[in-house]
Write an enzyme that holds these catalytic residues in place. Structure first.
Site, PDB file in Angstrom:
ATOM      1  N   ARG A 174       0.852  -1.193   0.000  1.00  0.00           N
ATOM      2  CA  ARG A 174       0.000   0.000   0.000  1.00  0.00           C
ATOM      3  C   ARG A 174       0.884   1.237   0.000  1.00  0.00           C
ATOM      4  NH1 ARG A 174      -0.185   2.004   5.201  1.00  0.00           N
ATOM      5  NH2 ARG A 174      -1.968   3.284   4.753  1.00  0.00           N
ATOM      6  N   ARG A 178      -3.938   9.731   3.192  1.00  0.00           N
ATOM      7  CA  ARG A 178      -4.954  10.004   4.223  1.00  0.00           C
ATOM      8  C   ARG A 178      -5.903  11.076   3.723  1.00  0.00           C
ATOM      9  NH1 ARG A 178      -0.762  10.816   9.012  1.00  0.00           N
ATOM     10  NH2 ARG A 178      -0.090   8.654   9.221  1.00  0.00           N
ATOM     11  N   ARG A 257      19.746  -3.613   1.266  1.00  0.00           N
ATOM     12  CA  ARG A 257      20.064  -2.246   0.843  1.00  0.00           C
ATOM     13  C   ARG A 257      20.833  -1.579   1.973  1.00  0.00           C
ATOM     14  NH1 ARG A 257      16.395   1.541   0.335  1.00  0.00           N
ATOM     15  NH2 ARG A 257      14.629   0.426   1.224  1.00  0.00           N
ATOM     16  N   ARG A 288      16.862  12.081   1.324  1.00  0.00           N
ATOM     17  CA  ARG A 288      16.341  12.988   2.347  1.00  0.00           C
ATOM     18  C   ARG A 288      17.466  13.686   3.094  1.00  0.00           C
ATOM     19  NH1 ARG A 288      13.462   8.678   6.510  1.00  0.00           N
ATOM     20  NH2 ARG A 288      15.095   7.130   6.437  1.00  0.00           N
ATOM     21  N   GLU A 312      21.071  11.649   3.023  1.00  0.00           N
ATOM     22  CA  GLU A 312      20.992  10.188   2.998  1.00  0.00           C
ATOM     23  C   GLU A 312      20.903   9.691   1.549  1.00  0.00           C
ATOM     24  OE1 GLU A 312      18.265   8.483   5.957  1.00  0.00           O
ATOM     25  OE2 GLU A 312      17.525   7.175   4.378  1.00  0.00           O
ATOM     26  N   TYR A 360      13.122  -6.497   8.481  1.00  0.00           N
ATOM     27  CA  TYR A 360      13.171  -5.145   9.036  1.00  0.00           C
ATOM     28  C   TYR A 360      12.344  -5.120  10.313  1.00  0.00           C
ATOM     29  CZ  TYR A 360      12.865  -0.334  10.051  1.00  0.00           C
ATOM     30  OH  TYR A 360      12.967   0.851  10.731  1.00  0.00           O
ATOM     31  N   ASP A 362      11.280  -2.487  13.518  1.00  0.00           N
ATOM     32  CA  ASP A 362      11.408  -1.240  14.256  1.00  0.00           C
ATOM     33  C   ASP A 362      11.904  -1.569  15.660  1.00  0.00           C
ATOM     34  OD1 ASP A 362      10.833   0.983  12.651  1.00  0.00           O
ATOM     35  OD2 ASP A 362       8.688   0.549  12.688  1.00  0.00           O
TER      36      ASP A 362
HETATM   37  P1  FDA Z   1      21.100  -4.035  15.519  1.00  0.00           P
HETATM   38  O1  FDA Z   1      21.564  -4.032  14.119  1.00  0.00           O
HETATM   39  O2  FDA Z   1      20.779  -2.747  16.157  1.00  0.00           O
HETATM   40  O3  FDA Z   1      22.215  -4.751  16.421  1.00  0.00           O
HETATM   41  C1  FDA Z   1      22.933  -5.883  15.992  1.00  0.00           C
HETATM   42  C2  FDA Z   1      24.311  -5.805  16.601  1.00  0.00           C
HETATM   43  O4  FDA Z   1      25.006  -7.025  16.327  1.00  0.00           O
HETATM   44  C3  FDA Z   1      25.172  -4.682  16.017  1.00  0.00           C
HETATM   45  O5  FDA Z   1      25.633  -3.838  17.039  1.00  0.00           O
HETATM   46  C4  FDA Z   1      26.329  -5.424  15.338  1.00  0.00           C
HETATM   47  O6  FDA Z   1      27.556  -4.736  15.430  1.00  0.00           O
HETATM   48  C5  FDA Z   1      26.362  -6.725  16.133  1.00  0.00           C
HETATM   49  N1  FDA Z   1      27.005  -7.815  15.392  1.00  0.00           N
HETATM   50  C6  FDA Z   1      26.721  -8.227  14.140  1.00  0.00           C
HETATM   51  N2  FDA Z   1      27.562  -9.234  13.789  1.00  0.00           N
HETATM   52  C7  FDA Z   1      28.384  -9.453  14.844  1.00  0.00           C
HETATM   53  C8  FDA Z   1      29.469 -10.344  15.073  1.00  0.00           C
HETATM   54  N3  FDA Z   1      29.896 -11.196  14.131  1.00  0.00           N
HETATM   55  N4  FDA Z   1      30.101 -10.297  16.253  1.00  0.00           N
HETATM   56  C9  FDA Z   1      29.707  -9.405  17.219  1.00  0.00           C
HETATM   57  N5  FDA Z   1      28.675  -8.532  17.042  1.00  0.00           N
HETATM   58  C10 FDA Z   1      28.033  -8.547  15.872  1.00  0.00           C
HETATM   59  N6  FDA Z   1      13.393   1.735  14.261  1.00  0.00           N
HETATM   60  C11 FDA Z   1      12.450   2.501  14.811  1.00  0.00           C
HETATM   61  O7  FDA Z   1      11.691   2.044  15.668  1.00  0.00           O
HETATM   62  N7  FDA Z   1      12.336   3.832  14.448  1.00  0.00           N
HETATM   63  C12 FDA Z   1      13.152   4.401  13.522  1.00  0.00           C
HETATM   64  O8  FDA Z   1      13.013   5.582  13.215  1.00  0.00           O
HETATM   65  C13 FDA Z   1      14.153   3.584  12.928  1.00  0.00           C
HETATM   66  N8  FDA Z   1      15.003   4.104  12.014  1.00  0.00           N
HETATM   67  C14 FDA Z   1      15.901   3.281  11.369  1.00  0.00           C
HETATM   68  C15 FDA Z   1      16.708   3.804  10.378  1.00  0.00           C
HETATM   69  C16 FDA Z   1      17.603   2.966   9.713  1.00  0.00           C
HETATM   70  C17 FDA Z   1      18.467   3.526   8.632  1.00  0.00           C
HETATM   71  C18 FDA Z   1      17.663   1.591  10.042  1.00  0.00           C
HETATM   72  C19 FDA Z   1      18.570   0.646   9.294  1.00  0.00           C
HETATM   73  C20 FDA Z   1      16.891   1.082  11.066  1.00  0.00           C
HETATM   74  C21 FDA Z   1      16.001   1.919  11.731  1.00  0.00           C
HETATM   75  N9  FDA Z   1      15.203   1.435  12.756  1.00  0.00           N
HETATM   76  C22 FDA Z   1      14.249   2.237  13.332  1.00  0.00           C
HETATM   77  C23 FDA Z   1      15.310   0.020  13.177  1.00  0.00           C
HETATM   78  C24 FDA Z   1      16.248  -0.187  14.357  1.00  0.00           C
HETATM   79  O9  FDA Z   1      17.543   0.192  14.003  1.00  0.00           O
HETATM   80  C25 FDA Z   1      16.165  -1.676  14.727  1.00  0.00           C
HETATM   81  O10 FDA Z   1      14.921  -1.954  15.276  1.00  0.00           O
HETATM   82  C26 FDA Z   1      17.186  -2.105  15.705  1.00  0.00           C
HETATM   83  O11 FDA Z   1      18.451  -1.830  15.191  1.00  0.00           O
HETATM   84  C27 FDA Z   1      17.061  -3.605  15.913  1.00  0.00           C
HETATM   85  O12 FDA Z   1      17.957  -4.017  16.874  1.00  0.00           O
HETATM   86  P2  FDA Z   1      18.774  -5.357  16.693  1.00  0.00           P
HETATM   87  O13 FDA Z   1      19.372  -5.627  18.012  1.00  0.00           O
HETATM   88  O14 FDA Z   1      17.939  -6.407  16.066  1.00  0.00           O
HETATM   89  O15 FDA Z   1      19.883  -5.034  15.573  1.00  0.00           O
END
Ligand code: FDA
Length: 381
Positions: A174, A178, A257, A288, A312, A360, A362
């Site tokens: 979608r 609004r 990506r 943006r 970005e 993905y 949040d």
């Molecule tokens: P996350 O990626 O944060 O953590 C994983 C960790 O594992 C990292 O620190 C990494 O270094 C570590 N790791 C990976 N491999 C490893 C290895 N081999 N050894 C040791 N460590 C390792 N959400 C939201 O609610 N509002 C928002 O506005 C946004 N905006 C946003 C923008 C962008 C550009 C992105 C990409 C994402 C968001 N998000 C978001 C999502 C948010 O970033 C997401 O929910 C969290 O990062 C998820 O947390 P995780 O712990 O799953 O992963």
């Protein structure tokens, strides 16, 4: 292994598990290959301006999940920030997501909600959602050609670095429109930014005598004590790194990506008057601009004569890039299924988070799914 649980990754998923486990009396080691905790939510004060910058892209907290809201409020309070986005198309600024204000400004009209609905339905009639062959046809079928071409066609092409004719209709279910003047970006019950920043919040989650955080430690580096070879089978592991990397890409690389960020400090107090301005036109290479001071209008310490902006740019990730958004092609979905089968043979290894599940999430979803994993699986072991 001198711990009861090893958590790989100190993002919100890993830290939520670590905090819950520590609170129940387990000794937890958290490793992260980065030099800081917090995963992608990490932020820090820009040294020149003191303005808090979200290093991995803007992070806005929002949730409608009462259990998550109660949990996160144990570690931080939230400001009353409400996220709103604007977009500059052909030199004119419009409110986003597309709403009655956008429609009336775009068509230079004063349509009522019903009239706007009728107009968009008529324009969308050019294609049928069910038969749409690609993103272009689906986009037009959802919002009509004029709005699709102005606000979605080139923006999507820039996000995917791909001609929308070549993008699958399935990348979009979608497009938000609004028929009111409501331009709140999120519809959730609770929304805000951590009052004293993301890093203070994250540090409080990790601040427990049973939690030992070790930074600059890669789980696949066998010279480190907490590596995959040494740890699997010896101690329960929650793994939040990329699932394909865990299995040495045996079933192929899952595609992502990534984003490139270009930061600039400007010698003015305000650049764009709002936190996020989208640029949906092709003649602008970035998607943006974020201006971080506007995330915290309540902070009096921010300077009046300087601001920091971040442009970005979006592209496909290669190995070594930060994986940000799953591309989710058919090949990716097939690969993911095979990785899920392999996971079943890993003794006492629990895959979670954005990278570990290839989806993905949040922040509230990452925290919510970590709480579920803790309550339903780990706490019952
Ligand atoms: P996350 O990626 O944060 O953590 C994983 C960790 O594992 C990292 O620190 C990494 O270094 C570590 N790791 C990976 N491999 C490893 C290895 N081999 N050894 C040791 N460590 C390792 N959400 C939201 O609610 N509002 C928002 O506005 C946004 N905006 C946003 C923008 C962008 C550009 C992105 C990409 C994402 C968001 N998000 C978001 C999502 C948010 O970033 C997401 O929910 C969290 O990062 C998820 O947390 P995780 O712990 O799953 O992963």
């Amino acid at each position: 292994m001198n711990c009861d649980l090893l958590v790989v990754g100190s993002g919100f998923f890993g830290l939520t598990i670590a905090e819950r486990a520590a609170d129940s009396g387990l000794k937890v080691v958290v490793i992260d290959r980065r030099p800081h905790i917090g995963g992608n939510a990490y932020s820090e004060a820009d040294p020149e301006t003191g303005i808090e910058v979200h290093q991995y892209g803007a992070h806005l907290f929002h949730t409608s999940n009462p259990a998550v809201w109660e949990y996160v409020n144990r570690f931080t309070t939230f400001t009353n920030y409400v996220h709103k986005v604007y977009t500059t198309h052909n030199g004119v600024v419009y409110p986003m997501p597309v709403n009655l204000g956008t429609i009336n400004q775009f068509f230079q009209a004063a349509y009522s909600p019903g009239e706007a609905r009728e107009l968009i339905a008529e324009q969308a009639g050019e294609f049928n959602v069910k038969d749409a062959k690609n993103f272009v046809e689906k986009g037009i079928a959802l919002v009509g050609r004029p709005l699709y071409e102005a606000f979605f066609r080139d923006y999507t092409a820039k996000q995917w670095q791909t001609d929308p004719e070549d993008l699958s209709a399935s990348i979009v279910s979608r497009l938000p429109v609004r028929y009111t003047y409501d331009n709140r970006y999120f519809n959730d019950k609770w929304e805000g930014l951590p009052t004293d920043g993301y890093t203070a919040w994250i540090e409080r989650m990790a601040d427990h005598p049973n939690i030992d955080v070790q930074l600059n430690v890669d789980f696949f580096d066998e010279s480190q004590p907490f590596n995959k070879k040494a740890a699997v089978g010896q101690v329960p592991i929650v793994y939040t790194g990329p699932v394909d990397r865990y299995f040495d890409y045996s079933e192929g690389e899952l595609s992502w990506r990534t984003l490139d960020f270009e930061k600039e400090v400007l010698p003015i107090g305000d650049f764009q008057g709002t936190p996020v301005m989208n640029y949906p036109d092709m003649d602008v290479p970035f998607t943006r601009i974020h201006e971080f001071r506007h995330f915290h209008p309540e902070r009096e310490s921010y300077p009046d004569d300087k601001t920091i902006i971040m442009r970005e740019f979006s592209r496909f990730a290669e190995r070594g890039d930060e994986p940000y958004y799953p591309v989710n092609t058919t090949a990716d979905r097939d690969g993911l299924l095979k990785y899920r089968e392999l996971q079943a043979d890993e003794k006492d290894v629990y895959f979670g988070g954005r990278l570990g599940t290839y989806q993905y999430l949040d922040m509230h979803m990452a925290i919510g799914s970590a709480l579920s994993m803790w309550n339903n699986k780990l706490d019952r072991r």
